[in-house]
Scaffold this motif. Sequence first.
Motif, PDB file in Angstrom:
ATOM      1  N   GLU A 156       0.825  -1.203   0.000  1.00 32.20           N
ATOM      2  CA  GLU A 156       0.000   0.000   0.000  1.00 32.20           C
ATOM      3  C   GLU A 156       0.863   1.258   0.000  1.00 32.20           C
ATOM      4  O   GLU A 156       1.890   1.328   0.670  1.00 32.20           O
ATOM      5  N   HIS A 211       1.179   5.319   0.989  1.00 31.30           N
ATOM      6  CA  HIS A 211       0.834   6.025   2.222  1.00 31.30           C
ATOM      7  C   HIS A 211      -0.578   6.598   2.196  1.00 31.30           C
ATOM      8  O   HIS A 211      -1.125   6.956   3.244  1.00 31.30           O
ATOM      9  N   ASN A 212      -1.182   6.698   1.008  1.00 29.11           N
ATOM     10  CA  ASN A 212      -2.579   7.161   0.918  1.00 29.11           C
ATOM     11  C   ASN A 212      -3.576   6.017   1.000  1.00 29.11           C
ATOM     12  O   ASN A 212      -4.789   6.230   0.868  1.00 29.11           O
ATOM     13  N   ASN A 246      -3.854   3.369  -1.052  1.00 38.65           N
ATOM     14  CA  ASN A 246      -4.101   2.677  -2.315  1.00 38.65           C
ATOM     15  C   ASN A 246      -3.061   1.588  -2.551  1.00 38.65           C
ATOM     16  O   ASN A 246      -1.884   1.749  -2.209  1.00 38.65           O
ATOM     17  N   ASP A 283      -2.235  14.979  -8.797  1.00 39.31           N
ATOM     18  CA  ASP A 283      -3.031  14.918  -7.563  1.00 39.31           C
ATOM     19  C   ASP A 283      -2.355  15.562  -6.361  1.00 39.31           C
ATOM     20  O   ASP A 283      -3.024  15.872  -5.367  1.00 39.31           O
ATOM     21  N   TYR A 284      -1.038  15.759  -6.428  1.00 43.91           N
ATOM     22  CA  TYR A 284      -0.302  16.302  -5.287  1.00 43.91           C
ATOM     23  C   TYR A 284       0.679  17.370  -5.768  1.00 43.91           C
ATOM     24  O   TYR A 284       0.950  17.491  -6.969  1.00 43.91           O
ATOM     25  N   GLU A 304       4.959  17.618  -1.161  1.00 41.03           N
ATOM     26  CA  GLU A 304       4.216  16.449  -0.698  1.00 41.03           C
ATOM     27  C   GLU A 304       4.910  15.186  -1.196  1.00 41.03           C
ATOM     28  O   GLU A 304       5.578  15.195  -2.228  1.00 41.03           O
ATOM     29  N   ILE A 350       4.160  10.835  -1.423  1.00 42.32           N
ATOM     30  CA  ILE A 350       3.362   9.633  -1.197  1.00 42.32           C
ATOM     31  C   ILE A 350       4.126   8.456  -1.779  1.00 42.32           C
ATOM     32  O   ILE A 350       4.222   8.295  -2.995  1.00 42.32           O
ATOM     33  N   LYS A 397       6.220   7.797   6.649  1.00 47.13           N
ATOM     34  CA  LYS A 397       5.233   8.647   5.997  1.00 47.13           C
ATOM     35  C   LYS A 397       5.539  10.107   6.333  1.00 47.13           C
ATOM     36  O   LYS A 397       5.913  10.427   7.469  1.00 47.13           O
ATOM     37  N   ASN A 451       5.493   4.075   9.110  1.00 47.03           N
ATOM     38  CA  ASN A 451       4.392   3.583   8.293  1.00 47.03           C
ATOM     39  C   ASN A 451       3.911   2.262   8.879  1.00 47.03           C
ATOM     40  O   ASN A 451       4.606   1.250   8.767  1.00 47.03           O
TER      41      ASN A 451
END
Length: 256
Positions: free
Chosen positions: A127, A129-130, A132, A204-205, A210, A212, A218, A233
């Motif tokens: 996964e 860090h968001n 997904n 998206d970021y 930022e 991810i 994280k 994490n």
Amino acid sequence: MAEHDNDLGFLLDLARGRFSRRDMLKASGALTAGAAIGGGLTISQLANVSAQDAAAPAGEIIWALDAPPPNLLPFGAISLAHWQGREFIYDTLVMWDKDLNFVPGLAESWETDEAGNYTFHLRQGVEFHNGNEMTSADVKYSMDMAVTPPEPGVAVSYLANIAGTEVVDDYTVRVNMSKVDPTLPGTMAWGGYTPIVPANFYDDYNPLSEAIGTGPFKLVEYIQDDVVVMEANPDFWGEGVPCIQKLTLKTLTEEQ
């Protein structure tokens, strides 16, 4: 007291599980009980902070940097200060162990064909860090961005032989090469140029501030020219990693 970034590699090895608590205790005996390595901690104290042989991350480390990370961009030619700001956050398909051997990272295995193209078989259930799951679509996006990074990133010659990356299935990708290049696994493991981010990350970021990834830490806070704050994490795919609960990289001048 805080040590400066010439020893940051030691901290990274600890965070990545390349040193066990036993290894660190041996190091403290080989040096001195009061040998400080970071944040005013002795090696033996940092070994006790480490939860490598325990069930959960523990402790907090504040590490002094001589130069501030200018941004957190994942792709493009990077300075040492830039690398230090994001190396704990991102993973690559191929990694290395304490003996400098190539080991599986986000790819469980890989092979090459007669033309020198690489096929990578991804770990399932990893996964970001968001929250997904990482799939081949994310890897293709990341490899494409690594080869031709958006500004202010700058393309690096180490990836010049990559002709393109294609999705084979959800957990298999093929990196096609313009010519045979046996250095690609090493570039992935050591170069810091091929981190894996979510598909459409740049849309998206804000990639400057930022981050991810899938790494052991994280991002909690980034203040340009000042501080990078990270936390463990809890869903990291590597067993026994991370061993530290909170990690802060703080820029300090020589006067400070």
